[in-house]
Design a protein around this motif. Structure first.
Motif, PDB file in Angstrom:
ATOM      1  N   HIS A  40       7.917   4.833   1.780  1.00 34.11           N
ATOM      2  CA  HIS A  40       7.487   4.695   0.618  1.00 34.11           C
ATOM      3  C   HIS A  40       8.300   4.738  -0.570  1.00 34.11           C
ATOM      4  O   HIS A  40       9.515   5.123  -0.307  1.00 34.11           O
ATOM      5  N   GLY A  41       7.948   3.815  -1.632  1.00 37.67           N
ATOM      6  CA  GLY A  41       8.789   3.657  -2.554  1.00 37.67           C
ATOM      7  C   GLY A  41      10.049   3.025  -2.374  1.00 37.67           C
ATOM      8  O   GLY A  41      10.893   2.668  -3.151  1.00 37.67           O
ATOM      9  N   ASN A  42      10.320   2.026  -1.406  1.00 41.20           N
ATOM     10  CA  ASN A  42      11.470   1.480  -1.046  1.00 41.20           C
ATOM     11  C   ASN A  42      11.592   0.009  -1.654  1.00 41.20           C
ATOM     12  O   ASN A  42      10.503  -0.789  -1.811  1.00 41.20           O
ATOM     13  N   MET A  43      12.832  -0.491  -1.915  1.00 43.03           N
ATOM     14  CA  MET A  43      12.862  -1.659  -2.416  1.00 43.03           C
ATOM     15  C   MET A  43      13.493  -2.498  -1.347  1.00 43.03           C
ATOM     16  O   MET A  43      14.660  -1.997  -1.048  1.00 43.03           O
ATOM     17  N   ILE A  44      12.880  -3.570  -0.695  1.00 40.49           N
ATOM     18  CA  ILE A  44      13.239  -4.087   0.578  1.00 40.49           C
ATOM     19  C   ILE A  44      13.736  -5.694   0.245  1.00 40.49           C
ATOM     20  O   ILE A  44      12.609  -6.435  -0.359  1.00 40.49           O
ATOM     21  N   ARG A  45      14.887  -6.283   0.572  1.00 39.49           N
ATOM     22  CA  ARG A  45      14.962  -7.555   0.696  1.00 39.49           C
ATOM     23  C   ARG A  45      15.798  -7.911   1.617  1.00 39.49           C
ATOM     24  O   ARG A  45      16.781  -7.554   2.165  1.00 39.49           O
ATOM     25  N   SER A  46      15.405  -9.291   2.392  1.00 35.21           N
ATOM     26  CA  SER A  46      15.810  -9.495   3.421  1.00 35.21           C
ATOM     27  C   SER A  46      15.781 -11.220   3.427  1.00 35.21           C
ATOM     28  O   SER A  46      15.086 -11.737   2.478  1.00 35.21           O
ATOM     29  N   PRO A  47      16.273 -11.846   4.398  1.00 42.54           N
ATOM     30  CA  PRO A  47      16.222 -13.396   4.343  1.00 42.54           C
ATOM     31  C   PRO A  47      14.551 -13.731   4.476  1.00 42.54           C
ATOM     32  O   PRO A  47      13.919 -12.859   5.359  1.00 42.54           O
ATOM     33  N   LYS A  48      14.529 -14.809   4.052  1.00 41.73           N
ATOM     34  CA  LYS A  48      13.079 -15.295   4.056  1.00 41.73           C
ATOM     35  C   LYS A  48      12.370 -15.215   5.496  1.00 41.73           C
ATOM     36  O   LYS A  48      13.031 -15.565   6.684  1.00 41.73           O
ATOM     37  N   GLY A  49      11.389 -14.672   5.587  1.00 38.43           N
ATOM     38  CA  GLY A  49      10.538 -14.691   6.728  1.00 38.43           C
ATOM     39  C   GLY A  49      11.140 -13.574   7.900  1.00 38.43           C
ATOM     40  O   GLY A  49      10.325 -13.588   8.890  1.00 38.43           O
ATOM     41  N   LYS A  50      12.207 -12.969   7.550  1.00 39.77           N
ATOM     42  CA  LYS A  50      12.724 -11.944   8.615  1.00 39.77           C
ATOM     43  C   LYS A  50      11.814 -10.745   8.656  1.00 39.77           C
ATOM     44  O   LYS A  50      11.247 -10.410   7.663  1.00 39.77           O
ATOM     45  N   VAL A  51      11.341 -10.305   9.762  1.00 40.84           N
ATOM     46  CA  VAL A  51      10.780  -8.958  10.249  1.00 40.84           C
ATOM     47  C   VAL A  51      11.592  -7.808   9.880  1.00 40.84           C
ATOM     48  O   VAL A  51      12.665  -7.542  10.625  1.00 40.84           O
ATOM     49  N   VAL A  52      11.145  -6.770   9.116  1.00 41.17           N
ATOM     50  CA  VAL A  52      11.790  -5.753   8.749  1.00 41.17           C
ATOM     51  C   VAL A  52      10.953  -4.445   8.987  1.00 41.17           C
ATOM     52  O   VAL A  52       9.744  -4.364   8.737  1.00 41.17           O
ATOM     53  N   VAL A  53      11.395  -3.598   9.795  1.00 44.70           N
ATOM     54  CA  VAL A  53      10.623  -2.373  10.433  1.00 44.70           C
ATOM     55  C   VAL A  53      11.511  -1.033   9.709  1.00 44.70           C
ATOM     56  O   VAL A  53      12.575  -0.859   9.870  1.00 44.70           O
ATOM     57  N   VAL A  54      10.600  -0.439   9.040  1.00 47.13           N
ATOM     58  CA  VAL A  54      11.287   0.860   8.133  1.00 47.13           C
ATOM     59  C   VAL A  54      10.190   1.931   8.437  1.00 47.13           C
ATOM     60  O   VAL A  54       9.072   1.991   8.388  1.00 47.13           O
ATOM     61  N   ASP A  55      10.874   3.013   9.040  1.00 46.40           N
ATOM     62  CA  ASP A  55       9.933   4.342   9.407  1.00 46.40           C
ATOM     63  C   ASP A  55      10.737   5.346   8.636  1.00 46.40           C
ATOM     64  O   ASP A  55      12.166   5.659   8.946  1.00 46.40           O
ATOM     65  N   GLY A  56      10.150   6.425   8.144  1.00 47.82           N
ATOM     66  CA  GLY A  56      10.917   7.546   7.360  1.00 47.82           C
ATOM     67  C   GLY A  56      11.708   7.599   6.413  1.00 47.82           C
ATOM     68  O   GLY A  56      12.589   8.450   6.013  1.00 47.82           O
ATOM     69  N   LEU A  57      11.875   6.328   5.492  1.00 48.49           N
ATOM     70  CA  LEU A  57      12.731   6.321   4.389  1.00 48.49           C
ATOM     71  C   LEU A  57      11.502   6.438   2.918  1.00 48.49           C
ATOM     72  O   LEU A  57      10.673   5.760   3.141  1.00 48.49           O
ATOM     73  N   GLU A  58      12.336   7.019   2.231  1.00 48.29           N
ATOM     74  CA  GLU A  58      11.609   7.078   0.860  1.00 48.29           C
ATOM     75  C   GLU A  58      12.446   6.763  -0.194  1.00 48.29           C
ATOM     76  O   GLU A  58      13.609   7.585  -0.232  1.00 48.29           O
ATOM     77  N   ASP A  59      12.071   5.873  -1.179  1.00 52.22           N
ATOM     78  CA  ASP A  59      13.171   5.562  -2.312  1.00 52.22           C
ATOM     79  C   ASP A  59      14.127   5.111  -1.870  1.00 52.22           C
ATOM     80  O   ASP A  59      15.373   5.782  -2.497  1.00 52.22           O
ATOM     81  N   PRO A 107      20.140   5.324  -1.371  1.00 53.08           N
ATOM     82  CA  PRO A 107      19.049   5.548  -2.321  1.00 53.08           C
ATOM     83  C   PRO A 107      19.021   5.227  -3.582  1.00 53.08           C
ATOM     84  O   PRO A 107      20.019   4.987  -4.073  1.00 53.08           O
ATOM     85  N   LYS A 108      17.817   4.819  -3.924  1.00 57.29           N
ATOM     86  CA  LYS A 108      17.507   4.209  -5.250  1.00 57.29           C
ATOM     87  C   LYS A 108      17.822   5.345  -6.366  1.00 57.29           C
ATOM     88  O   LYS A 108      18.601   4.729  -7.479  1.00 57.29           O
ATOM     89  N   ALA A 109      18.013   6.558  -6.240  1.00 53.30           N
ATOM     90  CA  ALA A 109      18.540   7.599  -7.247  1.00 53.30           C
ATOM     91  C   ALA A 109      19.982   7.262  -7.398  1.00 53.30           C
ATOM     92  O   ALA A 109      20.340   7.640  -8.533  1.00 53.30           O
ATOM     93  N   ALA A 145       0.906  -1.226   0.013  1.00 54.12           N
ATOM     94  CA  ALA A 145      -0.076   0.012  -0.010  1.00 54.12           C
ATOM     95  C   ALA A 145       0.855   1.191  -0.038  1.00 54.12           C
ATOM     96  O   ALA A 145       0.555   2.405  -0.332  1.00 54.12           O
ATOM     97  N   ASP A 146       2.054   1.184   0.451  1.00 53.88           N
ATOM     98  CA  ASP A 146       2.950   2.343   0.536  1.00 53.88           C
ATOM     99  C   ASP A 146       3.973   2.358  -0.617  1.00 53.88           C
ATOM    100  O   ASP A 146       5.122   3.050  -0.490  1.00 53.88           O
ATOM    101  N   SER A 147       3.588   1.554  -1.771  1.00 51.07           N
ATOM    102  CA  SER A 147       4.529   1.393  -2.933  1.00 51.07           C
ATOM    103  C   SER A 147       5.836   0.803  -2.563  1.00 51.07           C
ATOM    104  O   SER A 147       6.981   1.067  -3.304  1.00 51.07           O
ATOM    105  N   ASN A 148       6.127   0.058  -1.496  1.00 50.75           N
ATOM    106  CA  ASN A 148       7.530  -0.646  -1.172  1.00 50.75           C
ATOM    107  C   ASN A 148       7.200  -1.976  -1.903  1.00 50.75           C
ATOM    108  O   ASN A 148       6.175  -2.608  -1.699  1.00 50.75           O
TER     109      ASN A 148
END
Length: 359
Positions: free
Chosen positions: A303-322, A336-338, A287-290
């Protein structure tokens, strides 16, 4: 299935822009980058195997990846894995594979395709390639697939075709280097430019003759081993002679010289999966375009983040965009994606600061 159809799957690259997942020891083609359950090389093999017999698919790769290939493609025999003892760009390995195929079957037609592209409509891909194969069987031509540009991309080379070309295959005027933004906009405005996807088709006879004409020294070097190919003497010949080959791409060696090249505008969606950003474009978003691969993400004001982690790992992200956020055991990348094109330079700095084991 047509026994004259062959495929050469290019799987020797390192894919350093996908660091830290893609490393020298285990590059991106051997990873499940999309979270589908299959690695990129497995997806590519399955795609080609729809119209090319299993035993007619050769895997071109570096010696160090031999075991990875056999592990991920158990249906492949060792003699289908064509090993490069030295990095010499694309022309030498394509000639080497073509001569091996020619010795097996002088009537063979072959596709040369990267192992790490994303293609969704595999039936359309098979139809496009088969259309090119049919032309290559009848005429002494080189064929390639071009991608209809959707924006003025400066990261791809372009194929300029004759404006008066009709439907279907079009005569190529010239291959153009990666342009700057203004030039890319001009290309799109002209309407007769396609992105170069690096997917080629030709008969073995035609490509070998092209090397004979345009790269006589290269041809002579590899042709001298014809008696060794596909038998026990091949390895020793290649170990000794392959490093002597000129380091040159198929584009410079053959395509820029040939006057008989045709391009077919692809009828399928395509992505070269060259960067984390290109992977983000192809993944489903929350819903946040992640875009998330493997992990369980809790995001807030992110918003707009590319997130990859080990399978099943919980990732908490606050305040990051792109941002690109990649968690892999001993390495965490938050970038930064840019600036994704700079990841190669970041990798170099990491190696200098902390050692090659992270590369």
């Amino acid at each position: 299935m047509n026994k004259n159809y062959y495929a050469v799957l290019m799987a020797g690259g390192v894919g350093s822009r996908f660091w830290p997942i893609s490393t020298t020891e285990n590059p991106k083609q051997f990873h499940d980058m999309l979270g589908t359950g299959s690695t990129l090389i497995q997806k590519t093999f399955q795609r080609l195997n729809k119209f090319v017999p299993t035993e007619n698919i050769l895997i071109l790769t570096n010696e160090r990846y031999n075991d990875l290939v056999l592990e991920q493609l158990p249906m492949v025999k060792q003699d289908q894995v064509v090993l490069e003892p030295a990095m010499r760009n694309t022309a030498p390995c394509i000639l080497y594979a073509a001569l091996k195929i020619q010795k097996m079957n002088p009537d063979g037609v072959m596709i040369v395709a990267p192992s790490d592209h994303w293609i969704e409509d595999e039936d359309a891909f098979a139809k496009d390639v088969t259309l090119c194969f049919e032309k290559c069987e009848k005429e002494e031509v080189l064929c390639t697939l071009g991608i209809k540009p959707t924006f003025p991309n400066t990261g791809f080379g372009y194929i300029e075709f004759e404006k008066n070309s009709g439907e279907g295959l079009k005569k190529v005027d010239q291959f153009r280097e990666k342009p700057d933004y203004e030039t890319a906009k001009e290309f799109l405005a002209q309407g007769n430019f396609l992105w170069n996807a690096g997917i080629f088709m030709w008969s073995v006879k035609t490509i070998v003759n092209a090397f004979k004409s345009y790269q006589p020294a290269q041809y002579s070097l590899f042709e001298s081993g014809m008696s060794c190919y596909n038998n026990t003497e091949e390895k020793a010949f290649i170990q000794e002679n392959y490093p002597k080959a000129e380091n040159i791409s198929i584009d410079y060696a053959i395509l820029e010289n040939s006057k008989s090249i045709f391009v077919l505008p692809a009828t399928f969606d395509w992505n070269d999966l060259g960067t984390w950003g290109s992977l983000y474009d192809k993944l489903d978003k929350d819903a946040d375009s992640n875009a998330v691969v493997n992990g369980k993400v809790l995001s807030q004001d992110a918003h707009g983040n590319m997130i990859r982690s080990p399978k099943g790992k919980v990732v908490v992200v606050d305040g990051l965009e792109d941002y690109i956020i990649v968690d892999k055991e001993e390495v965490l990348l938050i970038y930064p994606k840019a600036k994704e094109q700079d990841i190669k330079q970041v990798l170099s700095k990491v190696k200098d600061a902390f050692g090659d084991q992270y590369a």
